[in-house]
Design an enzyme around this catalytic site. Sequence first.
Site, PDB file in Angstrom:
ATOM      1  CG  ASP A 106      43.769  39.905  36.843  1.00 48.25           C
ATOM      2  OD1 ASP A 106      42.658  40.394  37.052  1.00 48.25           O
ATOM      3  OD2 ASP A 106      44.184  38.905  37.471  1.00 48.25           O
ATOM      4  CE  LYS A 130      41.175  38.508  34.437  1.00 46.11           C
ATOM      5  NZ  LYS A 130      40.417  39.543  35.165  1.00 46.11           N
TER       6      LYS A 130
END
Length: 445
Positions: free
Chosen positions: A164, A124
């Site tokens: 995201d 991430k």
Amino acid sequence: MNINNIMSSLEARHPGELEYLQAVKEVLISIEGIYNEHPEFEKARVIERLVEPDRIFTFKIPWVDDKGDIHVNLGYRVQFNNAIGPYKGGLRFHASVNLSILKFLGFEQTFKNALTTLPMGGAKGGSDFSPKGKSNAEIMRFCQSFMLELWRNIGPDTDVPAGDIGVGAREVGYLYGMYKKLARENTGTFTGKGLDYGGSLVRPEATGFGGLYFVNRMLEKHGIDIKGKTVALSGFGNVAWGAAIKATELGAKVVTISGPDGYVYDPDGISGEKIDYLLELRSSGNDIVEPYAEQYPKAKFFEGKRPWEQKVDIALPCATQNELNEDDAKMLKANGVLCVAEISNMGCTAEAVDYFIANRVLFAPGKAVNAGGVATSGLEMTQNAMHIQWTAEEVDSKLRQIMANIHAQCIEYGLEKDGYINYVKGANIAGFMKVARAMIAQGVI
Ligand code: GLU
């Protein structure tokens, strides 16, 4: 395994990283039983090796705004675990971004990606930069500055970022454009790309669609027909939009959406042109939902509130982490909710999850429910590697199959003695077993 010992040493090492510690603890509690049945896990120190990311890149992102002023944001990429495939996971651009949040997301991503059955490790990244209120040119310059630093550490078989919160098709376009210029290659290093340059059909809707395929399976398994059921959604971004479309298509009625300003309740259902209106509202840079209630007078706006106070059959958090707490959980249960599923990552607090499980409410966690997004990213990587593009029907049918498979894995590991399916336990164990086996097979690295 001694969970308290592991947690206190992690807390000492990473003080204040609350979201990360919360995500780790939830997984440890779920896997404790099976872990203790496998001495080889303890011998290989799987837990100690799994809870720490492989590496973290932190960098500054200087950029110039339209007035000529200079700003400095922080950028990160957390490469969490690549035991089963290249690092894979999105980038989040939001003012709240910090290392704790990205580590929790990278940790979750590792198990989520394992559940998809596709060969993807977990990662991430992101920045505390907020695209809200910025011009296109400012966003482009920011993305280019971000990529000037990150490009060396990613690649189609190394690490494949995606979107995201705050990173959609526009940002991916600017990020990938700069990556391509620097790396001098045109490969699948990003997913969520535009359709004209290697993106996959169905990827934009995939998280929401996959979430509803999963929820439908959960309901079917419990003999409940989704048709005619009311649904509360939070958020009004990409994920909520896909979820609203698919829920409507399956015959349910979406009655709420929410923004940072509050939520809207529409007794007539939020579908069709109302969704188009929401998308327009969002792309106008206006991050609020109140205008919806002005546009559609039957709808009511509740300022500063969350949709979980409404009586609904199905509740689907689609916005961000910890957006549904224990009080909300109690309210939903008291109002007779049939099913709660996180489409956002860790949408419910630990207390809310405990409450649902203790009270045998049908509940499923984000790493299973929202895995359709990254699974379709995996399908985008496959299409890029093969230099082809599948039709929407091909991608959608693969997505359905993957969600069915994740559901089956949850049942395999999550069925309790009283017949309750503990999807949290099921998803955590299924994801963990795959990653642990892969780590042991590859030695201490
Ligand atoms: N950000 C999404 C997630 O939380 C998608 C990640 C990806 O497609 O790599 O799973």
